[in-house]
Design a protein around this motif. Structure first.
Motif, PDB file in Angstrom:
ATOM      1  N   THR A  87     -16.883  34.428  39.629  1.00 32.23           N
ATOM      2  CA  THR A  87     -16.946  35.254  38.377  1.00 32.23           C
ATOM      3  C   THR A  87     -18.366  36.008  38.217  1.00 32.23           C
ATOM      4  O   THR A  87     -18.414  37.011  37.786  1.00 32.23           O
ATOM      5  CB  THR A  87     -16.808  34.295  37.151  1.00 32.23           C
ATOM      6  OG1 THR A  87     -17.660  33.385  37.176  1.00 32.23           O
ATOM      7  CG2 THR A  87     -15.347  33.718  37.171  1.00 32.23           C
ATOM      8  N   GLN A  88     -19.320  35.476  38.571  1.00 31.87           N
ATOM      9  CA  GLN A  88     -20.716  36.064  38.454  1.00 31.87           C
ATOM     10  C   GLN A  88     -20.909  37.346  39.485  1.00 31.87           C
ATOM     11  O   GLN A  88     -21.194  38.203  39.211  1.00 31.87           O
ATOM     12  CB  GLN A  88     -21.821  35.105  38.791  1.00 31.87           C
ATOM     13  CG  GLN A  88     -23.365  35.645  38.511  1.00 31.87           C
ATOM     14  CD  GLN A  88     -23.507  36.077  36.934  1.00 31.87           C
ATOM     15  OE1 GLN A  88     -23.255  35.442  36.296  1.00 31.87           O
ATOM     16  NE2 GLN A  88     -23.689  37.537  36.776  1.00 31.87           N
ATOM     17  N   GLU A  89     -20.258  37.089  40.563  1.00 29.85           N
ATOM     18  CA  GLU A  89     -20.298  38.392  41.552  1.00 29.85           C
ATOM     19  C   GLU A  89     -19.396  39.139  40.970  1.00 29.85           C
ATOM     20  O   GLU A  89     -19.750  40.434  40.911  1.00 29.85           O
ATOM     21  CB  GLU A  89     -19.799  37.805  42.874  1.00 29.85           C
ATOM     22  CG  GLU A  89     -20.777  36.797  43.679  1.00 29.85           C
ATOM     23  CD  GLU A  89     -20.237  36.060  44.722  1.00 29.85           C
ATOM     24  OE1 GLU A  89     -20.770  35.739  45.696  1.00 29.85           O
ATOM     25  OE2 GLU A  89     -18.820  35.870  45.110  1.00 29.85           O
ATOM     26  N   ALA A  90     -18.340  39.001  40.273  1.00 24.33           N
ATOM     27  CA  ALA A  90     -17.281  40.082  40.071  1.00 24.33           C
ATOM     28  C   ALA A  90     -17.980  40.695  38.777  1.00 24.33           C
ATOM     29  O   ALA A  90     -17.878  41.979  38.653  1.00 24.33           O
ATOM     30  CB  ALA A  90     -15.947  39.251  39.567  1.00 24.33           C
ATOM     31  N   ALA A  91     -18.506  39.912  37.887  1.00 23.98           N
ATOM     32  CA  ALA A  91     -19.199  40.371  36.852  1.00 23.98           C
ATOM     33  C   ALA A  91     -20.195  41.596  37.305  1.00 23.98           C
ATOM     34  O   ALA A  91     -20.488  42.500  36.390  1.00 23.98           O
ATOM     35  CB  ALA A  91     -19.756  39.598  35.534  1.00 23.98           C
ATOM     36  N   ASP A  92     -21.035  41.157  38.274  1.00 24.24           N
ATOM     37  CA  ASP A  92     -22.016  42.016  38.563  1.00 24.24           C
ATOM     38  C   ASP A  92     -21.418  43.155  39.246  1.00 24.24           C
ATOM     39  O   ASP A  92     -22.167  44.179  39.115  1.00 24.24           O
ATOM     40  CB  ASP A  92     -22.897  41.229  40.023  1.00 24.24           C
ATOM     41  CG  ASP A  92     -23.827  40.159  39.245  1.00 24.24           C
ATOM     42  OD1 ASP A  92     -24.102  40.083  37.897  1.00 24.24           O
ATOM     43  OD2 ASP A  92     -24.370  39.076  39.977  1.00 24.24           O
ATOM     44  N   CYS A  93     -20.459  43.300  39.936  1.00 21.19           N
ATOM     45  CA  CYS A  93     -19.746  44.274  40.564  1.00 21.19           C
ATOM     46  C   CYS A  93     -19.500  45.386  39.324  1.00 21.19           C
ATOM     47  O   CYS A  93     -19.474  46.419  39.852  1.00 21.19           O
ATOM     48  CB  CYS A  93     -18.594  43.865  41.407  1.00 21.19           C
ATOM     49  SG  CYS A  93     -17.675  44.952  42.250  1.00 21.19           S
ATOM     50  N   LEU A  94     -18.943  44.873  38.244  1.00 19.66           N
ATOM     51  CA  LEU A  94     -18.404  45.703  37.458  1.00 19.66           C
ATOM     52  C   LEU A  94     -19.682  46.238  36.205  1.00 19.66           C
ATOM     53  O   LEU A  94     -19.309  46.709  35.246  1.00 19.66           O
ATOM     54  CB  LEU A  94     -17.449  44.901  36.444  1.00 19.66           C
ATOM     55  CG  LEU A  94     -16.076  44.834  37.200  1.00 19.66           C
ATOM     56  CD1 LEU A  94     -15.122  43.869  36.346  1.00 19.66           C
ATOM     57  CD2 LEU A  94     -15.330  46.098  37.453  1.00 19.66           C
ATOM     58  N   TYR A 100     -17.737  38.326  29.305  1.00 19.93           N
ATOM     59  CA  TYR A 100     -17.192  39.338  29.220  1.00 19.93           C
ATOM     60  C   TYR A 100     -16.246  39.552  30.252  1.00 19.93           C
ATOM     61  O   TYR A 100     -14.841  39.774  29.987  1.00 19.93           O
ATOM     62  CB  TYR A 100     -17.955  40.720  29.182  1.00 19.93           C
ATOM     63  CG  TYR A 100     -16.883  41.957  29.093  1.00 19.93           C
ATOM     64  CD1 TYR A 100     -16.508  42.159  27.657  1.00 19.93           C
ATOM     65  CD2 TYR A 100     -16.712  42.702  29.843  1.00 19.93           C
ATOM     66  CE1 TYR A 100     -15.453  43.412  27.382  1.00 19.93           C
ATOM     67  CE2 TYR A 100     -15.682  43.703  29.804  1.00 19.93           C
ATOM     68  CZ  TYR A 100     -15.276  44.237  28.642  1.00 19.93           C
ATOM     69  OH  TYR A 100     -14.154  45.234  28.354  1.00 19.93           O
ATOM     70  N   LEU A 101     -16.531  39.256  31.513  1.00 19.50           N
ATOM     71  CA  LEU A 101     -15.467  39.216  32.636  1.00 19.50           C
ATOM     72  C   LEU A 101     -14.420  38.180  32.254  1.00 19.50           C
ATOM     73  O   LEU A 101     -13.419  38.279  32.716  1.00 19.50           O
ATOM     74  CB  LEU A 101     -16.272  39.057  33.823  1.00 19.50           C
ATOM     75  CG  LEU A 101     -15.297  38.591  35.141  1.00 19.50           C
ATOM     76  CD1 LEU A 101     -14.839  40.125  35.705  1.00 19.50           C
ATOM     77  CD2 LEU A 101     -15.947  37.927  36.174  1.00 19.50           C
ATOM     78  N   ILE A 102     -14.808  36.904  31.943  1.00 22.58           N
ATOM     79  CA  ILE A 102     -14.127  35.744  31.470  1.00 22.58           C
ATOM     80  C   ILE A 102     -13.049  36.277  30.646  1.00 22.58           C
ATOM     81  O   ILE A 102     -11.855  35.907  30.726  1.00 22.58           O
ATOM     82  CB  ILE A 102     -14.764  34.327  31.043  1.00 22.58           C
ATOM     83  CG1 ILE A 102     -15.982  34.051  32.177  1.00 22.58           C
ATOM     84  CG2 ILE A 102     -13.861  33.376  30.773  1.00 22.58           C
ATOM     85  CD1 ILE A 102     -15.347  33.627  33.546  1.00 22.58           C
ATOM     86  N   GLY A 107      -7.470  37.452  29.171  1.00 21.87           N
ATOM     87  CA  GLY A 107      -6.679  38.605  28.940  1.00 21.87           C
ATOM     88  C   GLY A 107      -5.616  38.808  29.600  1.00 21.87           C
ATOM     89  O   GLY A 107      -4.931  39.796  29.493  1.00 21.87           O
ATOM     90  N   GLY A 108      -5.874  38.627  30.887  1.00 28.20           N
ATOM     91  CA  GLY A 108      -4.685  39.155  32.057  1.00 28.20           C
ATOM     92  C   GLY A 108      -5.211  40.455  32.313  1.00 28.20           C
ATOM     93  O   GLY A 108      -4.304  41.117  33.204  1.00 28.20           O
ATOM     94  N   GLU A 109      -6.381  41.190  32.205  1.00 30.91           N
ATOM     95  CA  GLU A 109      -6.792  42.381  32.558  1.00 30.91           C
ATOM     96  C   GLU A 109      -6.848  42.325  34.051  1.00 30.91           C
ATOM     97  O   GLU A 109      -6.607  43.538  34.721  1.00 30.91           O
ATOM     98  CB  GLU A 109      -7.874  42.957  31.840  1.00 30.91           C
ATOM     99  CG  GLU A 109      -7.655  43.073  30.308  1.00 30.91           C
ATOM    100  CD  GLU A 109      -6.915  44.279  29.913  1.00 30.91           C
ATOM    101  OE1 GLU A 109      -7.281  45.258  30.819  1.00 30.91           O
ATOM    102  OE2 GLU A 109      -6.212  44.219  29.071  1.00 30.91           O
ATOM    103  N   ILE A 110      -7.484  41.266  34.549  1.00 33.71           N
ATOM    104  CA  ILE A 110      -7.557  41.138  35.929  1.00 33.71           C
ATOM    105  C   ILE A 110      -6.920  39.994  36.545  1.00 33.71           C
ATOM    106  O   ILE A 110      -7.491  38.704  36.168  1.00 33.71           O
ATOM    107  CB  ILE A 110      -9.101  41.091  36.320  1.00 33.71           C
ATOM    108  CG1 ILE A 110      -9.833  42.497  35.859  1.00 33.71           C
ATOM    109  CG2 ILE A 110      -9.395  40.950  37.840  1.00 33.71           C
ATOM    110  CD1 ILE A 110     -11.586  42.186  35.748  1.00 33.71           C
ATOM    111  N   PRO A 111      -6.186  40.089  37.464  1.00 30.89           N
ATOM    112  CA  PRO A 111      -5.542  38.924  38.020  1.00 30.89           C
ATOM    113  C   PRO A 111      -6.588  37.734  38.759  1.00 30.89           C
ATOM    114  O   PRO A 111      -7.738  38.454  39.206  1.00 30.89           O
ATOM    115  CB  PRO A 111      -4.705  39.320  39.014  1.00 30.89           C
ATOM    116  CG  PRO A 111      -4.303  40.564  38.737  1.00 30.89           C
ATOM    117  CD  PRO A 111      -5.643  41.250  38.228  1.00 30.89           C
ATOM    118  N   HIS A 112      -6.368  36.517  38.516  1.00 31.52           N
ATOM    119  CA  HIS A 112      -7.601  35.563  39.414  1.00 31.52           C
ATOM    120  C   HIS A 112      -6.764  34.431  39.754  1.00 31.52           C
ATOM    121  O   HIS A 112      -5.553  34.205  39.296  1.00 31.52           O
ATOM    122  CB  HIS A 112      -8.416  35.494  38.304  1.00 31.52           C
ATOM    123  CG  HIS A 112      -7.948  34.666  37.168  1.00 31.52           C
ATOM    124  ND1 HIS A 112      -7.586  35.214  36.156  1.00 31.52           N
ATOM    125  CD2 HIS A 112      -8.358  33.039  36.752  1.00 31.52           C
ATOM    126  CE1 HIS A 112      -7.270  34.410  35.092  1.00 31.52           C
ATOM    127  NE2 HIS A 112      -7.740  33.254  35.536  1.00 31.52           N
TER     128      HIS A 112
END
Length: 154
Positions: A87-94, A100-102, A107-112
């Motif tokens: 999740t930290q790598e994904a948050a950094d990428c965005l 906020y990423l969590i 919320g189903g915005e990004i599948p995981h």
């Protein structure tokens, strides 16, 4: 300043020699770039033999992007499309916070994928979300520009 450093740019910024090297190589590739055909570059082997290599348009564009980052003194990280990110790598990428990423994940915005307490995000899913987000932002900016023009703000 050492031109012989081998550690990746994901962990550090380029030094002065690397910045100059990247700018020189970027200039060479750009001078050979033809939009439909890519770029042809010639490289001299240690034996003196010269080999010509044709870079496909996609490969040339990728090299140009990496060289642009290095030549402007910025580091970068390469993420394979099939990678699973924390999740930290994904948050950094965005460029968002991890909390906020969590919220986006929950919320189903990004599948995981959830394994135990940990969540993993497929890079391909993250890139798809980022593209959709960027397209929405671009469209909204276009709409604002039209409204500005209609109301005489431009």
């Amino acid at each position: 300043m050492s031109a012989l450093r081998k550690d990746a740019f994901a962990e550090r910024l380029p030094d002065e020699v690397e910045i100059k090297n990247a700018e020189q190589l970027r200039t060479i590739i750009a001078s050979q770039l033809k939009s439909e055909e890519g770029a042809q570059i010639s490289l001299a082997q240690p034996t003196g033999e010269v080999k010509t290599i044709t870079l496909s348009p996609a490969l040339a564009a990728s090299f140009m992007e990496v060289l642009r980052l290095v030549s402007t003194g910025r580091g970068f990280r390469i993420i394979p499309v099939d990678a699973e990110l924390t999740t930290q790598e994904a948050a950094d990428c965005l460029n968002v916070s991890r909390p906020y990423l969590i919220k986006l994940l929950e919320g189903g915005e990004i599948p995981h994928i959830k394994t135990g307490r940990h969540r993993k995000v497929r890079a391909s899913e993250l890139f798809a979300y980022k593209q959709k987000r960027d397209d929405t932002r671009s469209s909204a900016l276009g709409d604002l520009a039209v409204l500005d023009a209609e109301n005489g703000f431009i």
